[in-house]
Structure formats: structure tokens, C-alpha cells
Design a protein around this motif. Structure first.
Motif, PDB file in Angstrom:
ATOM      1  N   SER A   1       4.760  -0.528   8.405  1.00 37.68           N
ATOM      2  CA  SER A   1       3.604  -1.149   7.757  1.00 37.68           C
ATOM      3  C   SER A   1       2.485  -0.134   7.585  1.00 37.68           C
ATOM      4  O   SER A   1       1.860  -0.045   6.514  1.00 37.68           O
ATOM      5  CB  SER A   1       3.129  -2.348   8.585  1.00 37.68           C
TER       6      SER A   1
ATOM      7  N   THR B   1       1.066   1.719   3.983  1.00 38.81           N
ATOM      8  CA  THR B   1      -0.356   1.805   3.618  1.00 38.81           C
ATOM      9  C   THR B   1      -0.774   3.256   3.393  1.00 38.81           C
ATOM     10  O   THR B   1      -1.492   3.576   2.420  1.00 38.81           O
ATOM     11  CB  THR B   1      -1.207   1.175   4.728  1.00 38.81           C
TER      12      THR B   1
ATOM     13  N   THR C   1       0.619   4.671   0.144  1.00 39.69           N
ATOM     14  CA  THR C   1      -0.098   4.088  -0.994  1.00 39.69           C
ATOM     15  C   THR C   1      -1.404   4.828  -1.226  1.00 39.69           C
ATOM     16  O   THR C   1      -1.738   5.206  -2.367  1.00 39.69           O
ATOM     17  CB  THR C   1      -0.364   2.594  -0.731  1.00 39.69           C
TER      18      THR C   1
ATOM     19  N   SER D   1       0.543  -7.202   1.062  1.00 42.25           N
ATOM     20  CA  SER D   1       1.629  -6.544   1.787  1.00 42.25           C
ATOM     21  C   SER D   1       2.700  -7.560   2.118  1.00 42.25           C
ATOM     22  O   SER D   1       2.466  -8.759   2.135  1.00 42.25           O
ATOM     23  CB  SER D   1       1.100  -5.882   3.068  1.00 42.25           C
TER      24      SER D   1
ATOM     25  N   LYS E   1       3.710  -2.416   0.180  1.00 44.59           N
ATOM     26  CA  LYS E   1       2.264  -2.432  -0.054  1.00 44.59           C
ATOM     27  C   LYS E   1       2.033  -2.370  -1.558  1.00 44.59           C
ATOM     28  O   LYS E   1       2.601  -1.507  -2.246  1.00 44.59           O
ATOM     29  CB  LYS E   1       1.609  -1.239   0.651  1.00 44.59           C
TER      30      LYS E   1
ATOM     31  N   TYR F   1       4.549  -0.955  -6.335  1.00 44.28           N
ATOM     32  CA  TYR F   1       4.822  -1.299  -4.949  1.00 44.28           C
ATOM     33  C   TYR F   1       5.279  -0.055  -4.204  1.00 44.28           C
ATOM     34  O   TYR F   1       6.165   0.676  -4.668  1.00 44.28           O
ATOM     35  CB  TYR F   1       5.916  -2.374  -4.853  1.00 44.28           C
TER      36      TYR F   1
END
Length: 650
Positions: A49, A53, A56, A236, A253, A261
């Protein structure tokens, strides 16, 4: 009876110790795996996770420089005359873009640059209408750079991505095409955990870039696309997928800036190296404990069983009649105690054997005397039981005939009304005929004839209606009487039997303020015994009239029939009254033979017993009763459409 094969105690002890050690390790190892695997997976999920992030943000930062380059080009070209634009972009310095081109506000291609393409290609494209290009349409109405999904370019003829910017000075749209896969080296170094893989997908789920070369050669990754499509529009998403027979946890994300994505994935389960290593360690420890157990357990068992074998041998020789001295004590307290108890037991057994020898002689004589006495009592009980059976059958038959007698009396009383009305109408008709004859002699007028005909019509209608009423009563009585006395099996309508039974019970209600209501939700044809079916309804209604209401008390008895709620081959028959109800101790015994609350006042205690026997033994159904004191009673009868063949009576 299953006979368990006996084993030596040492064998049992070996199995017990070995099983205990294995189960202990299995439990401990299982707990370790159950605790650690979720912890590992949870940490990996948190890592992917965070990695999604981070990638991104990093890719957005990198592509922001691309937007800046295109914006600089846009400002520079806006300062040139229209005729000089194509020449200015024909020989650019080495840059990021594989192609970039300018689209006029009306959608016409005004200038273009294609890497490794000649001027002939530009002439072919000059004036091309790109007004339907989605990226052009989006950029035309946006004040910010717009990124496309992966698409097939009509300019270069290759799959690519593009960014478009609207020139603020001219309103034209400048589109730069570039390969994200070539611009960004997407590898495992983007995360601190090298086992994490990354993917960039457009809004349609098509792969733009991937850290794994095998995955990058694919156009789509359906498993991951399914997750991001389910979470489309959310910031998310975390999910689980199976890719090439390998389990992955995936975190995605969504970039509001790029419209793409960004996903991070890591193997899970036994496909994860950390989990696989932990599992292998647990399995290796289990195998080691298995080998150690195979070596050590037999030694422990031999040490523990050796003194016990001595006690068993000592007890065995004593049981064969040998008189042995007390056994020497060993090092185990429990075994010493067992040996002492066995010695005392052997002494007690010898004393008891002597006593039993003396008692055995007298016991045989007593057994013979008691056996003769029991045979005499058994013969008397058998004779009494047969007599009771005959008496019960006679009482049941008497109860049925008494009910039929009450039915005859009621029908006779009911027939009195229509027959009396018919006789009165016939007498009146005779008087009218005499009067009409006199009128005919004195001279007949038309009005006299009309009056006579009207009166005759009225009287004949009355006679016909009363005779039909009497005929219906006789027909119902005949059918009910035949069914009650013959107990023949036949096909019949449940509704008709209910109607006939209630009709025959109507006379008994004339002196009671109790009404009978019917709620028939279904009408089915039963292949059963109509006599017993009607007898059940009669006895339940009679029971309500006798026991549910005090003398002079108003009330209602409801007969309800519907399809059985839990069966497709049966009906539900309910007899419900709103009388005084029954306490629980009475409710528990209402179907017992000869049980009645009106003993000495006309109650025999056989009415509900006959009902229960007919429902279960003859109709093949079941009956239950519920009651609340002060509120009433409900009898529920489940009756199959077809009575069982083994219950058919001659």
C-alpha cells in the motif's frame, strides 16, 4: 458387536507418548504458522500500500517534467508565424517525445514531428481531421495537461501514450507522444522490499509499464484489472489475485492527475519466500521431532512397563491359585500400592469364595421358587391385558355408535322443520284449490286467475325448497353414516366431508350460543378414509363444545383447512376454539385413553384417544395441540393426501 483387538500395554504406551509429542508439536507449529503468517501478510500488505502511493507520487513528479517540456515547446511555437512552425519542429534536438503535433482549434492537423520519419509522412498527414480524437477533445476544454490511455496512434502507427496541452495564446492543442516504458525504468528498486512488483495501468486496465518483463509483454492483466475496475473511482484498493498459478496481494492507487492506476503486488501464501521459509522450518522441526520420538519413546516405554509386567505376572499366578509371598517394593509409589492392593484382593477373594459356596446351595432353591411364582403372575397379567384390550375396543365401538346415535337424533330433529313447512304448504295449496273451484263456479275473472297462479307458484316454490333441504340432509346423513360404519377407503373431497360433518352437527348447536365457522383455503381430493376423517372433525368439535365453554357461554369454533406449510403431499386441518383453554398438566395427557376432566358427568376419556389413533395409525398423519388458559385451544392435524397402504381396513 465390534471386538477391539487387544494390544500390549507397552504398545499402547509407545503410541500414547509418540502421539502426544506429535500432537504437541503440531499444535505449537500450527499456532506459530497461524500467528506469523497473518503478521507477515499484514506487513506485506502495508508495504505494498505504501509502495503504490510512493510510486504514484514519483511517477507524477517525473511526468510533470514531461508536461513542463511540452509547455515550453507550446510557448515557443506560439511566438512563431504559422508558416514557420512546421519548419521549426522538423529538426528538434534529441528529446523525450517520439512524436508531437499541433492540432488547430477546428481539429485540423497543422504541424507534426515524427521521430525517424521523412517529410513525405508530414505531407500525407497535413490537414488530417483529428476533431474526433478523444485526447484533443479533453485538452480543448481543460486548462491543465491531459494524459491519454494507451492507444494506437494514427500519427506513428504504434501503441503509445500521450500528453496534450492547450496553448493559452492560440487555443491550439499540442500533443506529445512518448513511450512510458522507455522513459521510466520501472523495476523493483522503487520499493525498499525487493520482492514487490509494480504495474502502471490506464483507466481501461491496459498495461502501460510493469517491473516484470513477462507481464510487460502482455496487453492486459485480467486479474489485476478486475480489482482496479471494482474499485474504480476510489483512491486506493487492496485485493488478492492469482497470476500464472502464483498468489499475489495487490494494492492499487489511482492518480487523479494522470487518470492511471499504479499497482504494487507481492507474492503471498507459499509463493512468498518469507512464508515458505517459515513453513519449511516448521516442517523440518516436525520431521526432527518425529525421528527423535521414534528413538526415545520405545526406551521410555520399556522403563515404565518393566515393573508393571512383574505385577501382572504376580497377579496372574495368584489368580491360578498359587499362594505367593508379598511382592518386593520398587521405585514407583503407584506400582507398590497396586501390588499391595492386589495381595489384599487375593486374600479377600479366597474368603468370598468360601462364603459364596455356602450361599449358592440355598440360592438355587430360591430361584426355582421365584421362577414358578413369576410364571403364575405373568399368566394372570396376560389374561388381564387381553381383557383390557377387548374392553377398550368395545368402548371405542360404543363411543362411535353413541356419536352416530346423536347424529341420527340431530338429523331427525333437523328434518322436522323442512317437512313441517312442506306439509303446511301442501295444506294451504289444497285450501287454495277449493277456494278457486268456488270462484270458478261463480264466474272467473282474470284478476282471480292471476292471484291463484301467483299463490300456487309461491307454495310450490316453498314445497320444492323444503323438500330439497330435507333431501340434502338425508343424503349427507346417508354418506356420513356409511363412512362411519364401514371404514372403507375411497377418494373424496375434503371440503365436502367437512361441509357434511358440520351440517350434521348443526342441530346440536341450537341450544348452545356457540357458532361454527369455516375457513377453507384449499380443496383437495384425498385417497383415504372419509369416515375416520369426519369422525376426527366430529370428536374435536364435540370436545370443544363439551370442555371449552361453560353452560351459556358464547363462543366460536373455527374449522380451518389449508396446505401443510412444510409438506407438499398433505393438508393442515385446525380446530380452534376461543374457550377457557387447558393448563399444561391437562394438555400433556389429553390423548391418553380414559383420561377426562369430566369423569362421572358423561365423559369417557376416549374421544381424543380415538382421534389420535385414527390420525396416526389409519390416516398416516400426526396431531398436536396447543392451549393457553383463558384464550382457547388449537388442534393441528397433518393429513397426507394418500393414506399409507398398510393402514387400509376391510
Amino acid at each position: 458387536m465390534n471386538i477391539i483387538r487387544p494390544y500390549h500395554f507397552r504398545t499402547w504406551l509407545i503410541l500414547l507418548l509418540f502421539t502426544t509429542s506429535l500432537v504437541t508439536f503440531l499444535v505449537v507449529g500450527g499456532v506459530i504458522l497461524l500467528v506469523k503468517i497473518p503478521q507477515i501478510r499484514s506487513s506485506h500488505q502495508a508495504a505494498i500500500s505504501q509502495a503504490a502511493t510512493e510510486i504514484t507520487n514519483r511517477i507524477e513528479t517525473v511526468l510533470n517534467f514531461v508536461e513542463s517540456d511540452l509547455d515550453l515547446v507550446s510557448h515557443a511555437l506560439s511566438q512563431l508565424p504559422h508558416d514557420a512552425v512546421q519548419k521549426a519542429i522538423s529538426h528538434p534536438r534529441k528529446g523525450r517525445f517520439d512524436a508531437f503535433y499541433i492540432i488547430h482549434q477546428n481539429g485540423e492537423l497543422s504541424a507534426a514531428y515524427i521521430r525517424s520519419a521523412d517529410q513525405d509522412r508530414w505531407r500525407e498527414l497535413s490537414g488530417l481531421d483529428l476533431s474526433h480524437n478523444i485526447l484533443f477533445q479533453q485538452a480543448s476544454v481543460s486548462s491543465h495537461p491531459v494524459w491519454s490511455d494507451r492507444y494506437l496512434s494514427v500519427i506513428t502507427g504504434r501503441m503509445t501514450e500521450a500528453v496534450a496541452i492547450k496553448a493559452s495564446e492560440t487555443g491550439d492543442v499540442i500533443i506529445g507522444e512518448l513511450s512510458i516504458r522507455q522513459q521510466i525504468n520501472l523495476d523493483h528498486s522503487f520499493a525498499s522490499n525487493r520482492s514487490i512488483s509494480f504495474s502502471i495501468m490506464d483507466s481501461n486496465g491496459e498495461i502501460i509499464a510493469d517491473s516484470d518483463l513477462d507481464a510487460q509483454r502482455q496487453t492486459f492483466m485480467p486479474q489485476v484489472s478486475g480489482i482496479i475496475q471494482q474499485g474504480k473511482g476510489t483512491p486506493s484498493k487492496l485485493g488478492h489475485v492469482l497470476i500464472n498459478d502464483i498468489n499475489y496481494d495487490v494494492a492499487s492507487k489511482y492518480s487523479n492527475v494522470l487518470g492511471w492506476y499504479f499497482t504494487a503486488r507481492v507474492t503471498t501464501g507459499l509463493d512468498n519466500p518469507e512464508i515458505r521459509s517459515l513453513t519449511e522450518i516448521v516442517v523440518a522441526c516436525f520431521g526432527g521431532s518425529l525421528i527423535i520420538g521414534l528413538i526415545m519413546v520405545p526406551l521410555w516405554a520399556r522403563i515404565m512397563v518393566s515393573p508393571l509386567n512383574g505385577i501382572v505376572d504376580h497377579a496372574s499366578r495368584t489368580a491360578r491359585g498359587a499362594t505367593l509371598p508379598p511382592r518386593k517394593k520398587g521405585g514407583v509409589y503407584e506400582f507398590n500400592r497396586l501390588s499391595s492392593d492386589l495381595d489384599r484382593l487375593a486374600t479377600a477373594v479366597r474368603i468370598r469364595q468360601q462364603e459364596l459356596g455356602r450361599l449358592n446351595d440355598g440360592l438355587e432353591l430360591r430361584v426355582l421358587e421365584r421362577t414358578a411364582e413369576l410364571e403364575h403372575i405373568n399368566n394372570e397379567l396376560s389374561s388381564t391385558l387381553k381383557a383390557l384390550g377387548l374392553t377398550q375396543d368395545e368402548l371405542i365401538q360404543s363411543e362411535k355408535m353413541a356419536a352416530l346415535g346423536r347424529l341420527v337424533a340431530g338429523i331427525a330433529h333437523e328434518l322436522n322443520t323442512p317437512l313441517g313447512n312442506s306439509r303446511m304448504a301442501v295444506t294451504t295449496l289444497a285450501d287454495q284449490n277449493i277456494a278457486f273451484g268456488k270462484t270458478l263456479q261463480n264466474g272467473l275473472r282474470k284478476s282471480d286467475l292471476d292471484d291463484y297462479l301467483a299463490q300456487v307458484q309461491t307454495l310450490t316454490t316453498m314445497i320444492e325448497r323444503n323438500i330439497m333441504r330435507a333431501g340434502d340432509l338425508v343424503s349427507s346423513f346417508k354418506q356420513v353414516a356409511v363412512d362411519r360404519t364401514s371404514s372403507h377407503r375411497r377418494r373424496f373431497s375434503a371440503r365436502e366431508v367437512i361441509d357434511e360433518t358440520i351440517l350434521t352437527l348443526t342441530p346440536s348447536l341450537k341450544n348452545q350460543p356457540v357458532t361454527i365457522e369455516k375457513h377453507i383455503e384449499t380443496d383437495v381430493t384425498l385417497n383415504s378414509f372419509p369416515g375416520e376423517f369426519g369422525q376426527i372433525i366430529t370428536n374435536l368439535i364435540d370436545n370443544a363444545l363439551i370442555h371449552a365453554f361453560e353452560p351459556g357461554q358464547t363462543g366460536t369454533v373455527t374449522v380451518h383447512m389449508a396446505d401443510a406449510p412444510d409438506r407438499e403431499d398433505a393438508i393442515l386441518l385446525e380446530i380452534i376454539d376461543n374457550g377457557k383453554g387447558m393448563p399444561q398438566d391437562v394438555l400433556d395427557r389429553i390423548f391418553d385413553p380414559f383420561f377426562t376432566t369430566r369423569m362421572g358427568t358423561g365423559g369417557t376419556g376416549l374421544g381424543l384417544s380415538i382421534v389420535a389413533n385414527a390420525v396416526t395409525s389409519l390416516l398416516g398423519g400426526c396431531i398436536t395441540a396447543t392451549s393457553t388458559p383463558g384464550e382457547g385451544t388449537c388442534f393441528r392435524v397433518i393429513c397426507p393426501y394418500t393414506a399409507p397402504d398398510n393402514t387400509e381396513k376391510a
